[in-house]
Motif scaffolding. Structure first.
Motif, PDB file in Angstrom:
ATOM      1  N   VAL A 118       0.858  -1.183   0.000  1.00  0.00           N
ATOM      2  CA  VAL A 118       0.000   0.000   0.000  1.00  0.00           C
ATOM      3  C   VAL A 118       0.894   1.234   0.000  1.00  0.00           C
ATOM      4  O   VAL A 118       2.035   1.196   0.479  1.00  0.00           O
ATOM      5  N   GLU A 124       5.708   3.169  -1.123  1.00  0.00           N
ATOM      6  CA  GLU A 124       5.103   1.845  -1.034  1.00  0.00           C
ATOM      7  C   GLU A 124       5.565   1.140   0.238  1.00  0.00           C
ATOM      8  O   GLU A 124       6.750   1.133   0.563  1.00  0.00           O
ATOM      9  N   GLN A 154      -5.180   0.548   5.622  1.00  0.00           N
ATOM     10  CA  GLN A 154      -4.759  -0.732   5.043  1.00  0.00           C
ATOM     11  C   GLN A 154      -5.920  -1.621   4.610  1.00  0.00           C
ATOM     12  O   GLN A 154      -5.948  -2.104   3.469  1.00  0.00           O
ATOM     13  N   VAL A 157      -7.850  -0.110   1.657  1.00  0.00           N
ATOM     14  CA  VAL A 157      -7.091  -0.180   0.406  1.00  0.00           C
ATOM     15  C   VAL A 157      -7.017  -1.616  -0.100  1.00  0.00           C
ATOM     16  O   VAL A 157      -7.217  -1.884  -1.293  1.00  0.00           O
ATOM     17  N   HIS A 158      -6.737  -2.564   0.794  1.00  0.00           N
ATOM     18  CA  HIS A 158      -6.626  -3.960   0.376  1.00  0.00           C
ATOM     19  C   HIS A 158      -7.930  -4.476  -0.227  1.00  0.00           C
ATOM     20  O   HIS A 158      -7.921  -5.167  -1.258  1.00  0.00           O
ATOM     21  N   GLN A 161      -8.362  -2.944  -3.595  1.00  0.00           N
ATOM     22  CA  GLN A 161      -7.476  -3.576  -4.570  1.00  0.00           C
ATOM     23  C   GLN A 161      -8.042  -4.899  -5.080  1.00  0.00           C
ATOM     24  O   GLN A 161      -7.831  -5.268  -6.235  1.00  0.00           O
ATOM     25  N   TYR A 172     -12.284   5.166  -1.034  1.00  0.00           N
ATOM     26  CA  TYR A 172     -11.920   4.036  -1.889  1.00  0.00           C
ATOM     27  C   TYR A 172     -13.142   3.229  -2.334  1.00  0.00           C
ATOM     28  O   TYR A 172     -12.998   2.193  -2.977  1.00  0.00           O
TER      29      TYR A 172
END
Length: 224
Positions: A118, A124, A154, A157-158, A161, A172
């Motif tokens: 992330v 990164e 985290q 975002v994960h 993704q 997001y």
């Protein structure tokens, strides 16, 4: 800066502030942070959660953080030395952190690991989240998650993704779906909460019940 707003806010919250404190001893306080309140000053407008807690506990030192819209278990220290000690526990992976989320869509597997990097402040960073499907319903999935690292945003975002953004995520998320849920069900909270903290060397193991905004959303689909 916060004095007037603090007086107004604590007038309404003073009866429930004590209920937010889940555990305390001479070193730390663990509290149930509501969604929509920043942990510390400087994040967004409003009285910070730690400032509110200090009305009941006295001076507190931050140890870790939760996003403004994320609810759940938050640990703060009573002294700077305790803050240093517990911060090292968190940084060293010696605190087990468990979350629960409702996200869009269904997963191909009932459990798994997400290890994509992330980006934090332009750099990164390695990140590791485990997930387990608790329930699937309609267009959504109820997940239990374990946070092995503690990068900013985290989990959000994960899951983004992987194509399964958290419901209610304004940064997001699936904005069209969020708007539909708000208009149809009058629910706009981020569907993510910190449900459990385990610190084995201190014999601390605390689990929160599901918050009201989760129960309200899941009750629409008769999920318990």
């Amino acid at each position: 800066m916060y004095k007037l707003r603090l007086l107004k806010t604590t007038f309404y919250l003073k009866d429930i502030l004590i209920k937010m404190i889940i555990y305390q001893n001479h070193e730390i306080v663990i509290a149930d942070k509501p969604s929509g309140i920043s942990v510390q000053a400087g994040e967004k407008a409003g009285v910070p959660f730690l400032t509110l807690l200090e009305e009941k506990t006295g001076k507190l030192f931050p140890v870790h953080r939760l996003d403004r819209e994320t609810s759940g278990l938050l640990l703060a220290a009573r002294t700077s030395s305790a803050a240093s000690f517990y911060s090292k526990l968190f940084a060293g992976g010696r605190v087990e952190k468990y979350y629960c989320a409702v996200c869009r869509g269904k997963f191909n597997s009932k459990s798994g690991e997400i290890t994509e990097a992330v980006t934090v402040h332009g750099q990164e960073k390695t990140a590791h989240t485990s997930y387990r499907v608790r329930r699937e319903f309609s267009r959504y999935t109820l997940l239990d998650l374990t946070l092995h690292t503690g990068r900013m945003h985290q989990i959000r975002v994960h899951l983004f993704q992987r194509g399964h953004p958290v419901i209610g995520d304004r940064q997001y998320g699936d904005f069209k779906l969020n708007r539909e849920i708000k208009e149809r069900y009058h629910i706009s909270h981020l569907m993510l909460y910190a449900r459990r903290l385990v610190i084995k060397e201190k014999k601390i193991d605390i689990t929160l019940p599901m918050p009201a905004h989760f129960e309200n959303f899941l009750s629409i689909f008769n999920v318990k």
